[in-house]
Design an enzyme around this catalytic site. Structure first.
Site, PDB file in Angstrom:
ATOM      1  N   ALA A   1      -2.309   3.515   8.197  1.00  0.00           N
ATOM      2  CA  ALA A   1      -1.815   4.867   7.891  1.00  0.00           C
ATOM      3  C   ALA A   1      -2.102   5.812   9.054  1.00  0.00           C
ATOM      4  O   ALA A   1      -1.206   6.504   9.551  1.00  0.00           O
ATOM      5  CB  ALA A   1      -2.423   5.393   6.597  1.00  0.00           C
TER       6      ALA A   1
ATOM      7  N   THR B   1       0.803  -1.215   0.000  1.00  0.00           N
ATOM      8  CA  THR B   1       0.000   0.000   0.000  1.00  0.00           C
ATOM      9  C   THR B   1       0.843   1.276   0.000  1.00  0.00           C
ATOM     10  O   THR B   1       0.334   2.346  -0.310  1.00  0.00           O
ATOM     11  CB  THR B   1      -0.909  -0.004   1.237  1.00  0.00           C
ATOM     12  OG1 THR B   1      -0.137  -0.461   2.355  1.00  0.00           O
ATOM     13  CG2 THR B   1      -2.077  -0.949   1.056  1.00  0.00           C
TER      14      THR B   1
ATOM     15  N   GLY C   1      -7.238   2.397   2.100  1.00  0.00           N
ATOM     16  CA  GLY C   1      -6.875   1.176   1.389  1.00  0.00           C
ATOM     17  C   GLY C   1      -8.062   0.415   0.844  1.00  0.00           C
ATOM     18  O   GLY C   1      -7.929  -0.354  -0.098  1.00  0.00           O
ATOM     19  N   GLU C   2      -9.217   0.597   1.432  1.00  0.00           N
ATOM     20  CA  GLU C   2     -10.356  -0.242   1.045  1.00  0.00           C
ATOM     21  C   GLU C   2     -11.495   0.488   0.344  1.00  0.00           C
ATOM     22  O   GLU C   2     -12.239  -0.112  -0.434  1.00  0.00           O
ATOM     23  CB  GLU C   2     -10.858  -1.001   2.281  1.00  0.00           C
ATOM     24  CG  GLU C   2      -9.865  -2.091   2.634  1.00  0.00           C
ATOM     25  CD  GLU C   2     -10.019  -2.638   4.036  1.00  0.00           C
ATOM     26  OE1 GLU C   2     -10.471  -3.772   4.150  1.00  0.00           O
ATOM     27  OE2 GLU C   2      -9.672  -1.945   5.004  1.00  0.00           O
TER      28      GLU C   2
END
Ligand code: MOS
Length: 743
Positions: free
Chosen positions: A515, A473, A707-708
């Site tokens: 993050a 990522t 990320g999702e």
């Protein structure tokens, strides 16, 4: 002004990756070499092993051993020893534990040999006699037998459907406009590029160094300690790079157990690399049968939402997430109910896969909302604005921030949505039908406790260490950006250590929470470094900072600088020289602020264009605009890559991806990436990513994680575009051409 945070920074590990210097789990070697383990998978779905004949395999030159449940070293006997940090309720699978077969493809023997070729050949010689029992792998056959999620543990309760509100059944029955339909998402597999692999190295002192493909090195370390009765100091787990996880590596997988079993049995270093077909036994996105009911006023406000779901799990663990809850969160509606039942099949336990629960759940909701918009003769964006919710209705509280309106506006503008003719089959491009569809996306913005260590050297170099992973990522890069800004140093003066269980504590990298967690952790630890520098700076005779407090200082350009008076500075080098120290080390744990008064979510609006070949029914996604509200963006380059990847995956979910099982054998038929279709370059066209401004004060840096969110809603936007192009509503994914025939 922060010079690195927010800038489109290239990956600091990019050169290592493209030159091959970055090593993955199967690439670590030791003097004397390693032995190679090859798995023998079960050929039946349920039953027991009657006998295993390993003699032919043992006779092959170069074979060191064949491990089975009959001759393996000791393993723990209690379920709790196999429970990893993110295990669901139930009794975790134990590789090579006993004669019981729980799913087709289950590892039942491990052949260990001098080369991987010998191991694989010898594995083909292992003869197995089974006693089969009747199995079931078809969710449609089990739908009536599915049982409501029990939520017996605190974790289980977290993922159980939310509390209902109002009286949805009554409100639905009374609604002026109703839509009620069933939607289906099949089993899907993660298919990361890197094969799952573990290299277990036996050290001279009897300890083990493990290179494993995982999203959580400390999770794997704890798990191995549980299964093999080892102490943490006996096993160090590392995963410096990962070629894609997407959730498949949140739980420890069987490659690492098998490699450790063999290493312990032989006291030799052992490597196990799964084949692509074997990757299909690791876990999957559960198939989901969903029924959505929407009741609305003629004015386009929602009166009722009902969301019933059946998802798939194994016979031995209850995996589920809050699949239905998204429906009651996203739109304003006084009456909502949810039901979630589990179908227990003779398959491995399902698991998290990118935006677990939201990817399939929001697909159904957003496809249903599109159908409601058609019934209301209302523009789909307009319907969503009329149902807009400024509050989290589950918890009856506001969001810390929610710039979703701005996502709709900027996304629609960039796409040209206002030029859409609402009539299906009304838009054309040559002989193709053209369709425009849209949908909303939503995901959580979470932060977890994490520990970060920073070592600052007098030469102006800082090492930042945390046991988190970088699952691809861009974690290395954002960690370096944040540390460079927090310490006032150039980016190339920062080195990052991660993916090592001996480093300070981190949760698994998942849920889009790393993050926010690690970046704020770095800021906290950098503050401690700054305080220590100030203490040293004050010892300088006539120090310009003699009266300063740490809070009024920043670190800029290698100097401590007063915010009140930029002329009052002491360089890091001077402070450390006067203090007589070569290095300053600080380690701090940072936890999310208690914030029970607000909810924390990220949102998106996705606009998709499809061209549908009228003769063949082939669908191409020609354009996608994804407008995302996810707080402060740390790195617009790597962040945009996350969203791009999510959009591509959403295209796959809409049009390509489906794990197909031959239910006679309970065996996956397309366990390879030739027949399990994922989007390839030819399927991916113009994708535009927009980050809308969304100030948020939930944590010092205002980060939400993304990320999702990129995948959520995309399949619905594409499916809605296909309807707009063709007038055909396909409610079971993927939308393959046979389902559109005749166009
Ligand atoms: Mo993600 S499915 O939380 O790795």
């Amino acid at each position: 002004m922060a010079p690195y945070i927010g800038t489109p920074t290239s990956r600091i590990d990019g050169i290592a990756k493209v030159t091959g210097a970055a090593k993955y789990a199967a690439e670590f070697n030791v003097p004397g070499g390693v032995l190679y383990g090859s798995i023998v998978p079960s050929a039946i779905a349920k039953g027991r092993i009657v006998s295993l004949d390993t003699s032919a395999a043992m006779d092959v030159e170069g074979v060191a051993t064949v491990l089975t449940h009959e001759n393996r070293p000791r393993m723990a006997g209690r379920d709790q020893d196999y429970k990893d940090d993110v295990a669901p309720d139930g009794s975790p699978f134990r590789p090579l534990y006993d004669d019981k077969i729980r799913f087709n493809g289950q590892p039942i023997a491990l052949v260990v040999a001098e080369t991987s070729e010998i191991a694989r050949f010898a594995a083909s010689l292992v003869r197995v006699e089974y006693e089969s029992e009747a199995h079931v792998t078809d969710v449609f056959r089990e739908r009536d037998a599915a049982i409501p999620v029990k939520a017996t543990s605190p974790e289980g309760a977290m993922f159980a459907p939310p509390k209902p509100r109002g009286d949805a059944a009554k409100a639905l029955a009374a609604a002026a406009v109703r839509h009620d339909a069933e939607y289906y998402v099949p089993i899907e597999h993660h298919n990361p590029m890197e094969l799952y692999a573990a290299t277990v190295i036996v050290e001279g002192d009897g300890t083990f160094t493990v290179y494993d493909k995982t999203q959580g090195v400390q999770n794997v370390q704890r798990y191995l300690c549980g299964v093999f009765g080892m102490k943490p100091e006996d096993v160090r787990v590392m995963s410096p790079f990962m070629g894609g996880g997407f959730g498949s590596g949140l739980r420890p997988q069987f490659e690492v157990v098998l490699a450790m079993l063999a290493a312990r049995a032989l006291q030799r270093s052992v490597r196990v690399v799964l084949t692509r077909p074997q990757m299909y036994a690791l876990g999957y996105r559960p198939a989901m049968i969903q029924r959505i009911g929407l009741g609305a006023t003629t004015g386009g406000t929602l009166e009722a939402i009902t969301h019933d779901a059946i998802t798939v799990t194994s016979q031995y663990e209850d995996f589920y997430r809050q699949e239905t809850g998204w429906s009651g969160l996203l739109y304003k509606c006084a009456n909502a109910t949810y039901a979630h039942r589990l179908a227990h099949l003779d398959l491995p336990t399902s698991c998290d896969m990118r935006a677990p629960s939201a990817a399939p759940g929001v697909y159904a909701l957003e496809a249903a909302m599109d159908e409601l918009a058609v019934a209301l003769k209302l523009d789909p964006v307009e319907l969503r604005l009329r149902c807009y919710s400024d509050r989290d209705q589950h918890e009856n509280r506001p969001f810390s921030s929610k710039a979703l309106r701005e996502c709709y506006r900027q996304g629609a503008d960039a796409f040209g949505w206002s030029k859409r003719n609402p009539e299906p089959r009304s838009m054309r491009d040559g002989s193709d039908l053209v369709g425009w569809g849209m949908a909303t996306g939503v995901w959580e913005a979470m932060q977890m406790p994490i520990t970060v260590r920073i070592v600052l050297s007098a030469n102006g170099h800082a090492e930042v260490a945390c046991a988190t992973s970088d699952i691809g990522t861009g974690t290395y890069t954002i960690m370096a950006q944040v540390a460079a800004d927090a310490l006032g140093l150039p980016l190339d003066s920062i080195s990052i250590k991660l993916g090592d269980s001996s480093l300070p504590q981190s949760p698994v990298e998942g849920g889009s929470w790393i993050a926010a967690s690690v970046a704020n952790g770095i800021v906290t630890t950098a503050e401690a470094i700054r305080s220590e520098l100030l203490r040293l700076a004050k010892q300088i005779p006539n120090s310009p900072l003699s009266n300063a407090s740490s809070d009024e200082l920043t670190l800029v350009g290698g100097q401590l600088v007063s915010k009140h008076d930029g002329a009052r500075t002491v360089s890091i080098a001077d402070a450390m020289r006067h203090g007589g120290v070569e290095r300053i080390e600080q380690e701090k744990t940072t936890s999310p602020a208690e914030d029970a008064a607000r909810s924390h979510n990220v949102h998106s609006a996705i606009f998709a264009e499809v061209n549908v070949d009228e003769q063949l029914g082939v669908v191409r996604v020609t354009r996608v605009v994804s407008a995302v509200a996810a707080g402060r963006i740390l790195n617009t380059k790597t962040a945009a890559s996350q969203i791009l990847g999510g959009v591509v995956w959403g295209i796959g979910m809409a049009l390509h991806e489906e794990t197909l099982i031959d239910h006679r054998f309970g065996r996956i038929m397309n366990a390879n990436i030739a027949e399990y279709h994922v989007p390839v370059n030819a399927d991916v066209h113009d994708i535009k990513v927009i980050f809308v401004d969304e100030p948020d004060d939930s944590n010092p840096l205002g980060i939400k994680g993304l990320g999702e969110i990129g995948i959520v809603g995309v399949a619905a936007a594409v499916a809605n575009a296909v309807y707009h192009a063709t007038g055909t509503r396909v409610r079971n994914l993927p939308i393959t051409l046979d389902k559109l025939h005749p166009v």
